[in-house]
Design an enzyme around this catalytic site. Structure first.
Site, PDB file in Angstrom:
ATOM      1  N   LYS A   1      37.626  93.821  51.285  1.00 11.14           N
ATOM      2  CA  LYS A   1      38.511  94.992  51.628  1.00 11.14           C
ATOM      3  C   LYS A   1      39.649  94.880  51.531  1.00 11.14           C
ATOM      4  O   LYS A   1      40.303  95.746  50.991  1.00 11.14           O
ATOM      5  CB  LYS A   1      38.082  94.883  52.878  1.00 11.14           C
ATOM      6  CG  LYS A   1      36.910  95.877  53.205  1.00 11.14           C
ATOM      7  CD  LYS A   1      36.454  95.958  54.800  1.00 11.14           C
ATOM      8  CE  LYS A   1      34.719  96.528  55.238  1.00 11.14           C
ATOM      9  NZ  LYS A   1      34.247  96.355  56.572  1.00 11.14           N
TER      10      LYS A   1
ATOM     11  N   SER B   1      33.570  90.895  53.528  1.00 10.42           N
ATOM     12  CA  SER B   1      34.309  92.503  54.104  1.00 10.42           C
ATOM     13  C   SER B   1      35.504  91.191  53.777  1.00 10.42           C
ATOM     14  O   SER B   1      37.108  92.569  53.095  1.00 10.42           O
ATOM     15  CB  SER B   1      34.632  92.190  55.312  1.00 10.42           C
ATOM     16  OG  SER B   1      33.855  93.313  55.701  1.00 10.42           O
TER      17      SER B   1
ATOM     18  N   TYR C   1      38.125  92.717  62.617  1.00  8.13           N
ATOM     19  CA  TYR C   1      37.074  92.949  63.623  1.00  8.13           C
ATOM     20  C   TYR C   1      37.396  93.320  64.618  1.00  8.13           C
ATOM     21  O   TYR C   1      38.782  93.641  64.814  1.00  8.13           O
ATOM     22  CB  TYR C   1      35.734  92.398  63.572  1.00  8.13           C
ATOM     23  CG  TYR C   1      34.885  92.009  62.038  1.00  8.13           C
ATOM     24  CD1 TYR C   1      34.492  92.845  61.672  1.00  8.13           C
ATOM     25  CD2 TYR C   1      34.614  90.481  61.783  1.00  8.13           C
ATOM     26  CE1 TYR C   1      34.343  92.096  60.239  1.00  8.13           C
ATOM     27  CE2 TYR C   1      34.719  90.358  60.774  1.00  8.13           C
ATOM     28  CZ  TYR C   1      33.990  92.070  60.211  1.00  8.13           C
ATOM     29  OH  TYR C   1      33.181  91.101  59.017  1.00  8.13           O
TER      30      TYR C   1
ATOM     31  N   TYR D   1      30.850  99.762  46.340  1.00  5.91           N
ATOM     32  CA  TYR D   1      31.286  98.826  47.591  1.00  5.91           C
ATOM     33  C   TYR D   1      29.967  97.843  48.024  1.00  5.91           C
ATOM     34  O   TYR D   1      30.868  96.242  48.128  1.00  5.91           O
ATOM     35  CB  TYR D   1      31.581  99.931  48.757  1.00  5.91           C
ATOM     36  CG  TYR D   1      30.807  99.021  50.097  1.00  5.91           C
ATOM     37  CD1 TYR D   1      32.460  98.899  50.415  1.00  5.91           C
ATOM     38  CD2 TYR D   1      29.853  99.163  51.570  1.00  5.91           C
ATOM     39  CE1 TYR D   1      32.866  97.621  51.838  1.00  5.91           C
ATOM     40  CE2 TYR D   1      30.271  98.730  51.831  1.00  5.91           C
ATOM     41  CZ  TYR D   1      31.442  97.627  52.698  1.00  5.91           C
ATOM     42  OH  TYR D   1      31.281  96.856  53.822  1.00  5.91           O
TER      43      TYR D   1
ATOM     44  N   VAL E   1      31.052  89.142  57.004  1.00  9.17           N
ATOM     45  CA  VAL E   1      30.270  88.067  57.751  1.00  9.17           C
ATOM     46  C   VAL E   1      30.045  86.904  56.976  1.00  9.17           C
ATOM     47  O   VAL E   1      28.500  86.772  57.870  1.00  9.17           O
ATOM     48  CB  VAL E   1      29.296  89.727  57.694  1.00  9.17           C
ATOM     49  CG1 VAL E   1      29.021  90.647  59.697  1.00  9.17           C
ATOM     50  CG2 VAL E   1      28.789  90.056  56.547  1.00  9.17           C
TER      51      VAL E   1
HETATM   52  N1  GLU Z   1      28.386  94.094  53.704  1.00  7.75           N
HETATM   53  C1  GLU Z   1      28.650  94.507  54.488  1.00  7.75           C
HETATM   54  C2  GLU Z   1      28.239  95.566  54.941  1.00  7.75           C
HETATM   55  O1  GLU Z   1      29.276  96.399  55.048  1.00  7.75           O
HETATM   56  C3  GLU Z   1      29.883  93.599  54.920  1.00  7.75           C
HETATM   57  C4  GLU Z   1      29.869  93.391  56.558  1.00  7.75           C
HETATM   58  C5  GLU Z   1      31.255  92.397  56.836  1.00  7.75           C
HETATM   59  O2  GLU Z   1      31.757  91.516  55.844  1.00  7.75           O
HETATM   60  O3  GLU Z   1      32.142  92.667  57.614  1.00  7.75           O
HETATM   61  O4  GLU Z   1      28.171  96.430  55.496  1.00  7.75           O
END
Ligand code: GLU
Length: 547
Positions: A192, A189, A369, A317, A387
């Site tokens: 992002k 993530s 989060y 993504y 994650v």
């Molecule tokens: N690849 C993970 C997903 O899209 C990203 C999760 C993360 O790092 O929050 O579920």
């Protein structure tokens, strides 16, 4: 610098060749490397002689090579730093004792940088002390064994849980890293904010936010929920990140879109290309029911830009999440954000300051989060976690951190990462609102911002007088005011014109330097060029003044 040179000088008494002993060190000496001596103006030659004398603690016309290398190292300037890499490589190959001639050959092109080393003019002046404290905090966090690795895909479930790496990089490119700093992990993530910044760069704020909101969702990162406009709540949760992907070069083939992402990470990390973990990508794709559901939900609500290829966007993504980096490299990316989008090692502008402002704002409110509000409250810094146990933390105008430790808490954040941040803001006044609390006994490792700014002005004037274009570019990228002047009203352009620095004059003019600025005697840069017989520069300045 003085003390580290002195200390090392004592430990490693330089051995001299018979040749060196015979010669007068200030006149003729051995060639330390193959480079030819740069052409230096008399001002620059004087300057470098001054620095040489200041560093020649033993007053015998020689500086120990290892002492010089140690001086760079003690400021956090590493030998792979693109700004000084070639110079330091040549220094490593040179004699153990450096005389003035060799010193000039080595550093004649880097006087500005050398000066900053000699005068300790970096944003964190006592960098060694700072690193000692970092190391203590890091080791304290290593004791923690709480939390568990993410197990939704086997590739993450298999990662050794107690690995721990950390990197820090200041906006001046001073670097330190600890533990498993070179072990690759996938960004997950933490892609992002980077993809969001790319989407902003390519589309502008208005278009991007016609497709994604900027409010914390108050829900889990992959919750099947959209805001009341049918859009993802923000770009830091899955739905919003998928939306950012749809906005990055949708007209290009996927290969070129991904190239663009890789190039951006490379630029953010100072030139080192990131890795890519294909098994992670395949696993992500194979287990992505929720992300597919989110994408179809958004498609149903007509949230995507027209003609979005949904499956390709999802692929893009998953690929973005599967990029690999290290704590050391990610800290440079974080420092680029701290430095308003300019990479501190290459001076390359990767994102506009406006883009970075938007990105940091959303990292601040939505990056952690369901712990985002709590993180903003207690830590008070923009950050993004993933994650894989990655955590990118930005201290705006100061430095960037990357912490990697795979054990996650219940909310998906790295346990050690969060604890490190707690310790960081307990010790240093890095919380966004620390400036408000009176009498709190927190340290500030940073050179006073006022001093730093005024240093920038003087450094720019100095670099302009030497025609040191690399240093001028760096200072301007750091926000030095191109038209600021010294106490005599002498601006960078006055000095560049008087010294006949044609390239510097052209650079300064192109960035808005005023050719009609008056110094305290009423003289303009045009008159300076004329007085010193630099007729081409004079013409250029006149043309610019008339424009
Ligand atoms: N690849 C993970 C997903 O899209 C990203 C999760 C993360 O790092 O929050 O579920």
């Amino acid at each position: 610098m003085a003390s580290s040179v002195k200390n090392t000088a004592k430990k490693t008494a330089p051995k001299r060749t018979a040749n060196q002993k015979k010669r007068s060190p200030h006149v003729k000496a051995n060639a330390a490397n193959d480079a030819t001596a740069p052409f230096l103006s008399s001002t620059a030659a004087e300057e470098i002689t001054k620095i040489f004398r200041a560093l020649d603690r033993s007053r015998d016309g020689f500086i120990p090579r290892d002492g010089l290398l140690a001086a760079f190292n003690s400021k956090g300037i590493h030998t792979d730093d693109p700004r000084v890499k070639d110079t330091l490589e040549a220094l490593k190959r040179s004699h153990e004792a450096i005389d003035l001639e060799s010193f000039t050959k080595l550093f004649g092109h880097d006087i500005g940088f050398l000066n900053r080393i000699a005068k300790d003019q970096f944003i964190v002046p006592r960098f060694n002390e700072f690193c000692d404290e970092m190391s203590t905090m890091f080791e304290d966090c290593r004791e923690i064994r709480d939390g568990a690795v993410a197990d939704y895909i086997p590739q993450l479930a298999r990662v050794a849980p107690d690995q721990f790496g950390m990197g820090v990089c200041t906006i001046d490119g001073q670097r330190a890293s600890f533990g498993d700093k070179d072990v690759p992990f996938c960004v997950q993530s933490t892609c992002k904010p980077i993809n969001y910044a790319m989407a902003l760069t390519l589309n502008g704020e208005e278009k991007v936010h016609a497709h994604v909101g900027r409010e914390p969702s108050g829900r889990s990162f992959n919750e099947l929920a959209l805001n009341d406009r049918g859009l993802p709540h923000n770009p830091m949760i899955n739905a919003g990140a998928i939306m950012s992907c749809s906005l990055i070069h949708p007209d290009l083939p996927l290969s070129d879109r991904f190239d663009h992402v890789i190039k951006t990470w490379t630029a953010l990390s100072g030139g080192a290309a990131p890795g890519y973990n294909n098994p992670v990508y395949l696993s992500e794709k194979a287990t992505a029911d929720r992300n597919f559901a989110l994408a179809y939900f958004m498609q149903e609500k007509k949230a995507f830009p027209a003609h979005t290829d949904l499956l390709q966007t999802l692929d893009f993504y998953f690929q973005s999440c599967s990029i690999e980096t290290t704590a050391e490299r990610m800290s440079i990316a974080a420092a680029t954000l701290a430095n308003a989008g300019v990479n501190p090692l290459t001076n390359e502008r990767v994102f506009s300051s406006e883009t970075v402002k938007h990105c940091l704002s959303l990292m601040y409110s939505c990056g952690m989060y369901d712990f985002s509000g709590e993180f903003a409250f207690t830590i008070g810094l923009p950050a993004k976690s993933g994650v894989s146990g990655a955590l990118m933390v930005v201290v705006p105008n100061r430095m960037g951190f990357a912490i990697w430790s795979p054990r996650l808490d219940k909310l998906g954040n790295s346990v050690r990462g969060i604890e490190f941040c707690r310790k960081l803001v307990e010790r240093y006044s890095f919380h966004n609102y620390d400036g408000l609390s009176e009498g709190e006994a927190k340290k500030d490792p940073i050179r006073s911002q006022e001093l730093y700014r005024s240093d920038l002005t003087y450094q720019l004037i100095h670099a302009a007088s030497l025609g040191d274009l690399a240093e001028i570019t760096r200072l301007v990228a750091h926000g030095a005011d191109i038209n600021a002047a010294d106490y005599d009203g002498r601006s960078p352009l006055h000095l560049a014109a008087a010294e006949g620095r044609e390239l510097a004059v052209a650079y300064l003019l192109a960035r808005g330097a005023n050719p009609q600025a008056k110094d305290r005697w009423g003289a303009t840069p045009v008159e300076d060029a004329n007085r010193h017989n630099h007729s081409e520069i004079e013409q250029r300045l006149k043309k610019s003044a008339a424009a």
